[in-house]
Design a protein around this motif. Structure first.
Motif, PDB file in Angstrom:
ATOM      1  N   THR A  98       0.810  -1.220   0.000  1.00 44.27           N
ATOM      2  CA  THR A  98       0.000   0.000   0.000  1.00 44.27           C
ATOM      3  C   THR A  98       0.840   1.265   0.000  1.00 44.27           C
ATOM      4  O   THR A  98       0.311   2.354  -0.173  1.00 44.27           O
ATOM      5  CB  THR A  98      -0.921   0.014   1.236  1.00 44.27           C
ATOM      6  N   ARG A  99       2.143   1.126   0.183  1.00 42.96           N
ATOM      7  CA  ARG A  99       2.994   2.317   0.293  1.00 42.96           C
ATOM      8  C   ARG A  99       4.457   1.903   0.162  1.00 42.96           C
ATOM      9  O   ARG A  99       4.813   0.741   0.367  1.00 42.96           O
ATOM     10  CB  ARG A  99       2.776   2.984   1.651  1.00 42.96           C
ATOM     11  N   ARG A 100       5.299   2.860  -0.192  1.00 38.93           N
ATOM     12  CA  ARG A 100       6.755   2.693  -0.196  1.00 38.93           C
ATOM     13  C   ARG A 100       7.228   1.423  -0.891  1.00 38.93           C
ATOM     14  O   ARG A 100       7.697   0.484  -0.267  1.00 38.93           O
ATOM     15  CB  ARG A 100       7.297   2.710   1.245  1.00 38.93           C
ATOM     16  N   TYR A 101       7.119   1.403  -2.223  1.00 40.72           N
ATOM     17  CA  TYR A 101       7.652   0.266  -2.966  1.00 40.72           C
ATOM     18  C   TYR A 101       8.115   0.714  -4.347  1.00 40.72           C
ATOM     19  O   TYR A 101       7.837   1.835  -4.780  1.00 40.72           O
ATOM     20  CB  TYR A 101       6.639  -0.874  -3.064  1.00 40.72           C
ATOM     21  N   LEU A 102       8.829  -0.170  -5.041  1.00 39.45           N
ATOM     22  CA  LEU A 102       9.363   0.100  -6.376  1.00 39.45           C
ATOM     23  C   LEU A 102       8.676  -0.801  -7.378  1.00 39.45           C
ATOM     24  O   LEU A 102       8.240  -1.904  -7.048  1.00 39.45           O
ATOM     25  CB  LEU A 102      10.871  -0.148  -6.411  1.00 39.45           C
ATOM     26  N   GLN A 103       8.617  -0.343  -8.618  1.00 33.71           N
ATOM     27  CA  GLN A 103       7.949  -1.118  -9.660  1.00 33.71           C
ATOM     28  C   GLN A 103       8.645  -0.896 -10.996  1.00 33.71           C
ATOM     29  O   GLN A 103       9.071   0.216 -11.308  1.00 33.71           O
ATOM     30  CB  GLN A 103       6.485  -0.680  -9.768  1.00 33.71           C
ATOM     31  N   ASN A 161       4.341  -6.314 -14.500  1.00 31.61           N
ATOM     32  CA  ASN A 161       5.142  -5.482 -13.613  1.00 31.61           C
ATOM     33  C   ASN A 161       5.677  -6.294 -12.443  1.00 31.61           C
ATOM     34  O   ASN A 161       5.004  -7.186 -11.923  1.00 31.61           O
ATOM     35  CB  ASN A 161       4.308  -4.317 -13.075  1.00 31.61           C
ATOM     36  N   ILE A 162       6.894  -5.970 -12.034  1.00 28.82           N
ATOM     37  CA  ILE A 162       7.519  -6.561 -10.858  1.00 28.82           C
ATOM     38  C   ILE A 162       7.585  -5.488  -9.774  1.00 28.82           C
ATOM     39  O   ILE A 162       7.922  -4.325 -10.041  1.00 28.82           O
ATOM     40  CB  ILE A 162       8.940  -7.055 -11.188  1.00 28.82           C
ATOM     41  N   LEU A 163       7.268  -5.886  -8.543  1.00 26.90           N
ATOM     42  CA  LEU A 163       7.313  -4.979  -7.408  1.00 26.90           C
ATOM     43  C   LEU A 163       8.428  -5.405  -6.468  1.00 26.90           C
ATOM     44  O   LEU A 163       8.616  -6.603  -6.224  1.00 26.90           O
ATOM     45  CB  LEU A 163       5.984  -5.001  -6.642  1.00 26.90           C
ATOM     46  N   ILE A 164       9.176  -4.448  -5.962  1.00 30.20           N
ATOM     47  CA  ILE A 164      10.151  -4.708  -4.902  1.00 30.20           C
ATOM     48  C   ILE A 164       9.682  -3.942  -3.680  1.00 30.20           C
ATOM     49  O   ILE A 164       9.503  -2.726  -3.715  1.00 30.20           O
ATOM     50  CB  ILE A 164      11.573  -4.297  -5.303  1.00 30.20           C
ATOM     51  N   THR A 165       9.448  -4.679  -2.604  1.00 32.82           N
ATOM     52  CA  THR A 165       8.853  -4.104  -1.407  1.00 32.82           C
ATOM     53  C   THR A 165       9.703  -4.417  -0.186  1.00 32.82           C
ATOM     54  O   THR A 165      10.608  -5.256  -0.239  1.00 32.82           O
ATOM     55  CB  THR A 165       7.431  -4.663  -1.180  1.00 32.82           C
TER      56      THR A 165
END
Length: 263
Positions: A98-103, A161-165
């Protein structure tokens, strides 16, 4: 993007070509990533920053040392959890940040590698797909040496899309490397050699040898040898990293190359 080209010539007849696209986001590049808080959503060179809560920050302090010789001068500080509370979603769980991540976007099969540091024990950095399904989790032990990691994940799937969290804790990223394997092409090898290779699970099987001392080399999608052996009998061995590989087999009976997938 730079192109990585790797070729193997078989008996002067045919070529196996890896034509992969690669991308590196190094947070030490102050031109692209100037030091300071990232308080609003933005995209830099294809890497999207999704904000919320406390700020993502490009910081110049508390720099890590990595055993591959990489010496960063900046880091991306997450500033807190990407999820509600102190969640560390498990691999396979579906939990949308929901917040603070990269894509960033991928066009298909890819290898994703990152250099990171944990903010304490039992804290983690995760790789997810665009549905929020956790594909990989790197957990830090919190000690001086165990809080630093170079992690790699092989993605096999369709474009998206890839997310880095970040899970529990205020963890940091120093660099991300993305190599796209979807453009890998394997040329036909014209050989009467019956020698064959196939995969099942995490094993590669070599069969139907027609000559002694057959040289077997297994190459990753970016052209690096990950296994090398000589055999005179049918054999099998394990490869413990998922992805696409090329098995090159050479003997007096001829030379052959086969593409296999480790799942």
């Amino acid at each position: 993007m730079k192109k990585l080209l790797f070729s193997l010539i078989f008996a002067g007849i045919s070529v196996v070509t890896f034509n992969a696209q690669s991308k590196i986001w190094d947070f030490s590049d102050a031109t692209k990533f100037p030091a300071g808080a990232i308080a609003a959503d933005k995209t830099v060179d294809g890497l999207s920053f999704v904000t919320g809560g406390s700020n993502l920050t490009v910081a110049t302090n508390s720099l890590a040392t990595f055993d591959d010789g990489y010496a960063p001068t900046q880091r991306l500080q997450f500033g807190g959890n990407s999820y509600s509370g102190s969640t560390n979603p498990a691999v396979g769980a579906v939990s949308m940040p929901t917040r603070r991540y990269l894509q960033f976007a991928v066009t298909g099969n890819a290898v994703i590698k990152f250099w990171a540091r944990g903010g304490g024990a039992n804290r983690s950095i995760l790789i997810s797909d665009e549905t929020g399904k956790v594909l990989s989790s790197t957990t830090f032990a919190g000690s001086t040496t165990a809080d630093v990691a170079i992690a790699s994940y092989t993605y096999t799937g369709s474009a998206g899309n890839i997310l880095i969290t970040t899970g529990s804790g205020d963890n940091s990223l120093y660099k991300i490397e993305y190599t796209d394997n979807v453009t890998m092409a394997v040329g036909d090898v014209k050989s009467k050699n019956k020698l064959n290779a196939f995969s099942a699970g995490n094993k590669i099987y070599i069969k139907d040898l027609e000559a002694k001392n057959t040289q077997v080399n297994v190459y990753s999608a970016n052209g690096v040898i990950v296994k090398s052996l000589k055999t005179s009998l049918n054999t099998d061995f394990e490869i413990n990293v998922k992805g696409i590989y090329i098995v090159n087999m050479k003997s007096e009976a001829g030379e052959k190359s086969v593409k296999v997938i480790i799942k």
